[in-house]
Design a protein around this motif. Structure first.
Motif, short mmCIF file in Angstrom:
data_model
loop_
_atom_site.label_atom_id
_atom_site.label_comp_id
_atom_site.label_asym_id
_atom_site.label_seq_id
_atom_site.Cartn_x
_atom_site.Cartn_y
_atom_site.Cartn_z
N SER A 88 -8.86 -13.85 -10.16
CA SER A 88 -9.12 -13.14 -11.42
C SER A 88 -10.59 -12.78 -11.60
O SER A 88 -10.96 -12.15 -12.58
N LEU A 119 -8.91 -10.69 -18.11
CA LEU A 119 -8.03 -11.43 -19.01
C LEU A 119 -6.82 -10.60 -19.41
O LEU A 119 -6.92 -9.38 -19.57
N ASP A 120 -5.69 -11.28 -19.62
CA ASP A 120 -4.50 -10.59 -20.13
C ASP A 120 -4.56 -10.54 -21.66
O ASP A 120 -5.56 -10.95 -22.27
N GLN A 122 -3.23 -12.36 -23.82
CA GLN A 122 -3.33 -13.68 -24.44
C GLN A 122 -4.67 -14.36 -24.15
O GLN A 122 -4.87 -15.52 -24.51
N LYS A 124 -5.81 -15.06 -21.15
CA LYS A 124 -5.70 -15.90 -19.94
C LYS A 124 -6.12 -15.08 -18.72
O LYS A 124 -5.86 -13.88 -18.64
#
Length: 163
Positions: A88, A119-120, A122, A124
């Protein structure tokens, strides 16, 4: 994201140009380092978002080298691109050149490496496409990225161990 997704380093390439005004400078008539750092973080974030097509956060600023002063009235050009990825995270290089707009003289003034995490919705971490170098410059910077990644991991581990 598909499992074997790849994107060229070129696809994240981002450029910012600024004219240096008196409010950008210190008592020496040179640009405030913190102002340059702000621009570097912005352009690196843009390059990261272009690569990941996701929200990003700054994870680290690995190096920031002031090579030459930036003077009042000069124009600076910041160029950033994602050099390497790991799950990521994305390493971004930023090069800052200054230009005397009257003479056209250009010089490298600042180089920096930063790391961003995608990040997504949410908040994360989310996997990012692999960065694929195509030019000689991209291949040169990409080849040193695993070593810089290991140094980042060592610094992180040192911070987590008790003193």
């Amino acid at each position: 994201m598909e499992e074997n997704a790849q994107k060229s380093c070129q696809s994240s390439r981002s450029v910012m140009t600024q004219l240096i005004f008196p409010s950008d400078t210190n008592h020496h008539g040179t640009m405030f380092g913190g102002k340059v750092m702000e621009y570097i973080d912005k352009i690196a974030a843009i390059a990261s978002m272009r690569h990941a097509r996701a929200a990003v956060v700054t994870a680290s600023s690995d190096s920031l080298d002031f090579v030459a002063p930036i003077r009042l009235g000069e124009v600076i050009e910041l160029v950033a691109f994602v050099t390497w990825t790991h799950n990521s995270s994305m390493e971004v290089v930023v090069n800052v050149h200054s230009e005397n707009p009257l003479s056209g003289e250009r010089k490298l003034t600042v180089t920096a490496f930063l790391t961003f995490v995608a990040l997504d919705e949410q908040g994360k971490p989310v996997r990012v496409p692999e960065a694929v170098p195509e030019t000689e410059e991209e291949r040169r910077v990409h080849s040193g990225a695993p070593g810089r990644y290991q140094l980042r991991k060592q610094r992180r581990n040192q911070r987590q161990s008790p003193i």
